[in-house]
Design a protein around this motif. Structure first.
Motif: not given
Ligand SMILES: [Mg+2]
Ligand SMILES: Nc1ncnc2c1ncn2[C@@H]1O[C@H](COP(=O)(O)OP(=O)(O)OP(=O)(O)O)[C@@H](O)[C@H]1O
Lengths: 231, 276
Positions: A41, A83, A156-157
């Protein structure tokens, strides 16, 4: 398209990234993997200009962008799906998309294309983003970033905490963007998803890219996963 | 006056809502508005209404510019830390007050009303000017509401309020938004002051009461809740007026104080505020 060279960044005196090298090419999916706290991140935030890059460079289409104020970065064509989604919760779906459109002065045509990708958002335009289901929120987070018509998309994820059908939808979306020529940078923890969508995998450990491998032909029990992701 | 109080309080609430800055110097922006109104009114030739109209345009711009400069020179450098900005705005309060004392002097000076007629009702008279002030304040508040809910600038302010970092990641220059919001908050106080100077004279210490009353209003309404601020301003302003007229001003103050204490104890987030 996006070239990251020797990037160092961190929080105040605490350095997290100690020289990251990574490339993202148009029409390719570059997947970043690494343990919790590895700095994935942090890397995306540094690329977005949200954290100062203390050394190294980030280039977009050859032009350096690491010295730009954060609000200039998206205007150059980098879309960001943070994220945890980070939607503007009290704002409506339509207003969240509008923020994305304003960044690069895109109009109704782009908005309609995004809504075509996620028809469930079209039914909920007037609803506050915070009241959407988890899957719908992720669609909106991706849709908001696509409103920039980005050349580079940082995710991000995006599949974190989602049910299998939503994960499949996001995979399809990533595959589609890849086919359209977007340079996709995807942070992903699930080996299966990473292998399904990525062209290349970069393993981040100790603030560096320890290894970069082609995804094609890689087995789910390849030693890299055990070594760098801990599965 | 409820209407003018609402304008001032909305300015304070807007700044807190978007920037999380408790602007202790807000009352000084009010004072600065009144003092510049006197300067403009005495230097613009022609009938009183010409000077008044000029003041209504010039004062918010001047005060807004001062506020934007203060934001960029001081608050931005503190990175809008909630505690540091309280201390900084106390300093700003002092600077603005002493500057006014030096340049303008310790006297209270009147500004003529733009017009003087009154409506006679059987039981009391209403000055036409006071009615006009209420109408003007209502129009300005409606304008602020439309700005926030119906325009792109308002959308950008609301997005910045929710999540400053993500706003930046979507191309919003949040430094500019903050400077603009701080200037807008100050300009609202200045407009309130221009409206009030024909009733109440301009004086370098006149910022204290509106600051306190604005805080009272904002505490009752809920910090950052514009709807709550409006309702609270009307309740406080009207009840203060009514109780002062029929009973005594002291009783009005006592009741208001008790009300504030009650809200603080039983609903610290304000009547309309969301729980933090
Ligand atoms: Mg992260
Ligand atoms: N705001 C912050 N201030 C200080 N340190 C931070 C901050 N955010 C993250 N860190 C630290 O930086 C390191 C990297 O965090 P980062 O969020 O980049 O990890 P990550 O790889 O994204 O992890 P995850 O898989 O859990 O999302 C961690 O040690 C974390 O504690």
């Amino acid at each position: 398209m996006l070239e990251i060279r020797g990037v160092r960044a961190g929080y105040g005196a605490v350095a997290v990234l100690h020289g990251i090298d990574l490339d993202a090419a148009a029409g390719q999916v570059s997947c970043i993997m690494g343990r919790n706290g590895a700095g994935k991140t942090t890397l995306l935030r540094a690329v977005m200009g949200l954290l100062p890059v203390t050394a190294g460079s980030v280039r977009l289409g050859g032009a350096p962008i690491h010295h730009l104020p954060a609000h200039e970065v998206p205007r150059r064509g980098i879309g960001y799906v943070p994220q945890g989604r980070r939607l503007f919760g009290p704002l409506t779906v339509a207003e969240n998309l509008e923020i994305g459109l304003m960044a690069r002065r895109r109009g109704a045509a782009v908005r309609d294309r995004v809504l075509g990708l996620f028809p469930r958002l079209a039914e909920r335009l007037g609803q506050a983003a915070a009241t959407l289901s988890g899957g719908e929120q992720q669609m909106l987070a991706i849709g908001r970033a696509l409103c920039l018509e980005p050349a580079v998309l940082l995710l991000d994820e995006p599949t974190e905490g989602l049910q299998p059908s939503m994960v499949a939808l996001i995979r399809d979306t990533v595959a589609r963007l890849r086919a359209e020529g977007v340079a996709v940078v995807l942070v992903e923890q699930r080996v299966e998803t990473a292998l399904a969508v990525a062209d290349r995998l970069a393993f981040v450990t100790g603030g560096r890219v320890a290894e970069t491998v082609a995804a094609r032909g890689l087995a789910a029990d390849a030693p890299q996963f055990a070594a760098h992701v801990g599965v | 006056m409820a209407a003018v109080l609402a304008l001032t309080a909305v300015g304070l609430s807007l700044v807190f809502g978007v920037m999380r800055v408790v602007n202790v110097a807000h009352g000084e922006f009010f004072m600065l508005g009144a003092v510049t109104a006197w300067f403009v009114a005495t230097h613009v030739p022609g009938p009183p209404w010409a000077g008044f109209l000029a003041a209504l345009v010039i004062c918010p711009l001047v005060v807004g510019a001062v506020a934007a400069a203060a934001d960029m020179a001081v608050l931005k450098r503190l990175n809008y830390d909630p505690e540091a900005t309280i201390v900084a705005t106390i300093g700003l309060l002092y600077i603005l007050q002493q500057t006014a004392l030096t340049v303008y002097g310790p006297e209270a000076r009147p500004v003529p009303a733009p017009f003087a007629w009154s409506i006679r009702l059987p039981w009391f008279g209403w000055s036409g000017y006071k009615l006009a002030v209420i109408a003007a304040a209502a129009a300005i508040l409606l304008g602020v509401w439309l700005l926030l809910t119906r325009t792109r600038a308002g959308l950008v302010m609301r997005a910045t309020q929710v999540d400053r970092e993500t706003a930046r990641a979507f191309g919003i220059d949040t430094d500019r938004v903050y400077a603009g919001v701080f200037a807008l908050g100050a300009a609202l106080a200045a407009m309130a002051a221009v409206l009030i100077v024909p009733i109440q004279q301009a004086h370098y210490l006149m910022g204290h009461d509106p600051l306190l009353l604005s805080f009272v209003v904002v505490i009752i309404g809920g910090l950052g809740s514009l709807r709550g601020t409006l309702v609270a301003a009307l309740v406080i302003g009207l009840s203060d007026g009514v109780i002062s007229v029929f009973f005594s001003p002291t009783l009005a103050k006592i009741l208001a104080t008790l009300f504030v204490a009650g809200v603080l104890v039983f609903r610290p987030q304000g009547l309309f505020g969301a729980r933090a």
